[in-house]
Design a protein around this motif. Structure first.
Motif, short mmCIF file in Angstrom:
data_model
loop_
_atom_site.label_atom_id
_atom_site.label_comp_id
_atom_site.label_asym_id
_atom_site.label_seq_id
_atom_site.Cartn_x
_atom_site.Cartn_y
_atom_site.Cartn_z
N LYS A 2 5.28 3.25 28.82
CA LYS A 2 4.40 2.13 29.18
C LYS A 2 4.03 2.17 30.66
CE LYS A 2 5.77 -1.16 25.62
NZ LYS A 2 6.42 -2.44 25.33
N ALA A 3 5.01 2.46 31.52
CA ALA A 3 4.74 2.52 32.96
C ALA A 3 3.75 3.64 33.28
CB ALA A 3 6.05 2.73 33.73
N TYR A 4 3.88 4.77 32.62
CA TYR A 4 2.95 5.89 32.81
C TYR A 4 1.53 5.46 32.45
CZ TYR A 4 0.70 10.43 31.99
OH TYR A 4 -0.16 11.50 31.99
N VAL A 5 1.38 4.81 31.32
CA VAL A 5 0.06 4.39 30.86
C VAL A 5 -0.53 3.33 31.79
CG1 VAL A 5 -1.18 3.21 28.99
CG2 VAL A 5 0.49 5.00 28.44
N GLU A 6 0.27 2.33 32.11
CA GLU A 6 -0.23 1.22 32.94
C GLU A 6 -0.58 1.65 34.35
OE1 GLU A 6 2.81 -1.78 32.59
OE2 GLU A 6 2.32 -2.16 30.48
N SER A 7 0.11 2.63 34.89
CA SER A 7 -0.13 3.05 36.27
C SER A 7 -1.27 4.06 36.39
CB SER A 7 1.14 3.67 36.85
OG SER A 7 1.39 4.93 36.24
N GLY A 8 -1.67 4.66 35.27
CA GLY A 8 -2.69 5.71 35.33
C GLY A 8 -2.13 7.00 35.91
N ASP A 9 -0.82 7.12 35.92
CA ASP A 9 -0.14 8.30 36.43
C ASP A 9 -0.61 9.55 35.68
OD1 ASP A 9 1.64 10.02 37.66
OD2 ASP A 9 3.45 9.05 36.89
N GLU A 10 -0.56 10.68 36.34
CA GLU A 10 -0.94 11.94 35.70
C GLU A 10 0.20 12.95 35.72
OE1 GLU A 10 -4.63 13.36 37.35
OE2 GLU A 10 -5.76 11.77 36.37
N ASP A 11 1.38 12.55 36.17
CA ASP A 11 2.53 13.44 36.21
C ASP A 11 3.25 13.39 34.87
OD1 ASP A 11 4.63 15.09 36.84
OD2 ASP A 11 5.47 13.77 38.40
N TYR A 12 2.61 13.98 33.87
CA TYR A 12 3.14 13.93 32.51
C TYR A 12 4.41 14.77 32.35
CZ TYR A 12 0.49 18.29 31.90
OH TYR A 12 -0.02 19.55 32.03
N LEU A 13 4.60 15.75 33.21
CA LEU A 13 5.82 16.55 33.12
C LEU A 13 7.05 15.73 33.51
CD1 LEU A 13 4.59 20.01 34.47
CD2 LEU A 13 4.99 19.31 32.09
N SER A 14 6.90 14.89 34.51
CA SER A 14 8.01 13.99 34.86
C SER A 14 8.27 12.99 33.74
CB SER A 14 7.72 13.23 36.16
OG SER A 14 7.76 14.11 37.25
N LEU A 15 7.20 12.50 33.15
CA LEU A 15 7.35 11.59 32.02
C LEU A 15 8.10 12.29 30.89
CD1 LEU A 15 6.83 8.96 30.46
CD2 LEU A 15 4.62 9.94 29.77
N ALA A 16 7.72 13.52 30.59
CA ALA A 16 8.38 14.27 29.52
C ALA A 16 9.87 14.43 29.82
CB ALA A 16 7.73 15.64 29.34
N GLU A 17 10.21 14.74 31.05
CA GLU A 17 11.62 14.88 31.43
C GLU A 17 12.36 13.56 31.27
OE1 GLU A 17 12.33 16.74 35.24
OE2 GLU A 17 10.78 18.25 34.84
N ASN A 18 11.75 12.46 31.72
CA ASN A 18 12.40 11.15 31.63
C ASN A 18 12.63 10.73 30.18
OD1 ASN A 18 12.55 10.84 34.42
ND2 ASN A 18 10.58 9.81 34.54
N VAL A 19 11.61 10.92 29.34
CA VAL A 19 11.75 10.55 27.93
C VAL A 19 12.76 11.46 27.25
CG1 VAL A 19 10.54 10.33 25.71
CG2 VAL A 19 9.45 9.50 27.81
N ALA A 20 12.73 12.75 27.57
CA ALA A 20 13.70 13.70 26.99
C ALA A 20 15.12 13.30 27.37
CB ALA A 20 13.41 15.12 27.46
N GLU A 21 15.33 12.87 28.59
CA GLU A 21 16.67 12.44 29.01
C GLU A 21 17.11 11.22 28.21
OE1 GLU A 21 20.32 12.03 30.63
OE2 GLU A 21 19.00 13.77 30.74
N GLN A 22 16.22 10.27 27.99
CA GLN A 22 16.58 9.10 27.18
C GLN A 22 16.87 9.51 25.74
OE1 GLN A 22 17.26 6.14 28.65
NE2 GLN A 22 16.84 7.41 30.44
N ASN A 23 16.09 10.45 25.22
CA ASN A 23 16.35 10.96 23.87
C ASN A 23 17.72 11.63 23.81
OD1 ASN A 23 13.79 10.13 23.08
ND2 ASN A 23 12.89 12.16 23.24
N ASN A 24 18.05 12.40 24.83
CA ASN A 24 19.35 13.07 24.86
C ASN A 24 20.49 12.06 24.87
OD1 ASN A 24 18.06 15.54 24.94
ND2 ASN A 24 18.22 15.75 27.16
N GLN A 25 20.33 11.00 25.64
CA GLN A 25 21.36 9.97 25.68
C GLN A 25 21.44 9.21 24.36
OE1 GLN A 25 21.50 7.62 29.31
NE2 GLN A 25 20.66 9.33 30.47
N LEU A 26 20.29 8.98 23.74
CA LEU A 26 20.26 8.35 22.42
C LEU A 26 21.06 9.20 21.43
CD1 LEU A 26 19.07 6.31 20.31
CD2 LEU A 26 17.16 7.91 20.09
#
Length: 166
Positions: free
Chosen positions: A86-110
């Motif tokens: 949501k933060a990525y979308v709302e901010s208009g950020d384009e650093d999708y690789l950082s987003l992928a890393e952050n989501v992957a980390e949450q998935n790993n913890q899940l």
């Protein structure tokens, strides 16, 4: 980027083998080969007819019209991953690789926090497997346009989670 993919694959395999369920062998093979195959799932007589199909042919069903319970220790990681998207979308950020890393980390913890068993666990896997594939696809996106399309799919994935799990 290879590190994210390798880490995601290792944790996914760990999740699939650490939880006690009847489909762990076929799911582990899917993760190892990184191919989407239709696996035969057991019919759940208590599940409602309403279901969504996924890329791998599996469908999530409600529990007699009710959402499946997810263990409390797992919920924060789904929520935090969704917050990153949501933060990525709302901010208009384009650093999708950082987003992928952050989501992957949450998935790993899940995955690491999984203590679920039985039908609810099996149904969660039907959501999680395509979700992990989306996260992997995001880390491999070639440009922002492709990444943003995948981010839209991740948003839909989180919406589906909320439709079927509580």
């Amino acid at each position: 980027m290879k590190h994210v993919i390798l880490t995601l694959g290792i944790f996914s395999l760990g999740f699939l083998t650490s939880c006690d369920n009847t489909t762990e062998t076929s799911e582990a093979e899917e993760v190892q080969t990184e191919q989407v195959e239709k696996t035969e799932g057991e019919e759940h007589p208590e599940a409602e007819d309403h279901a969504h199909s996924h890329d791998d042919g599996e469908a999530i069903a409600l529990n007699n019209g009710e959402k499946w319970l997810v263990n409390e220790e797992m919920k924060p990681f789904v929520h935090e991953g969704e917050t990153f998207v949501k933060a990525y979308v709302e901010s208009g950020d384009e650093d999708y690789l950082s987003l992928a890393e952050n989501v992957a980390e949450q998935n790993n913890q899940l995955i690491s926090s999984c203590t679920m068993q039985g039908v609810s666990h099996d149904e969660l896997h039907k959501w999680l497997h395509p979700h992990l594939e989306l996260t992997n696809a995001l880390s491999e996106a070639k440009n922002v346009e492709e990444a943003n399309h995948i981010v839209e799919e991740l948003e839909a994935s989180y919406a589906m989670y909320h439709e079927y799990f509580q």
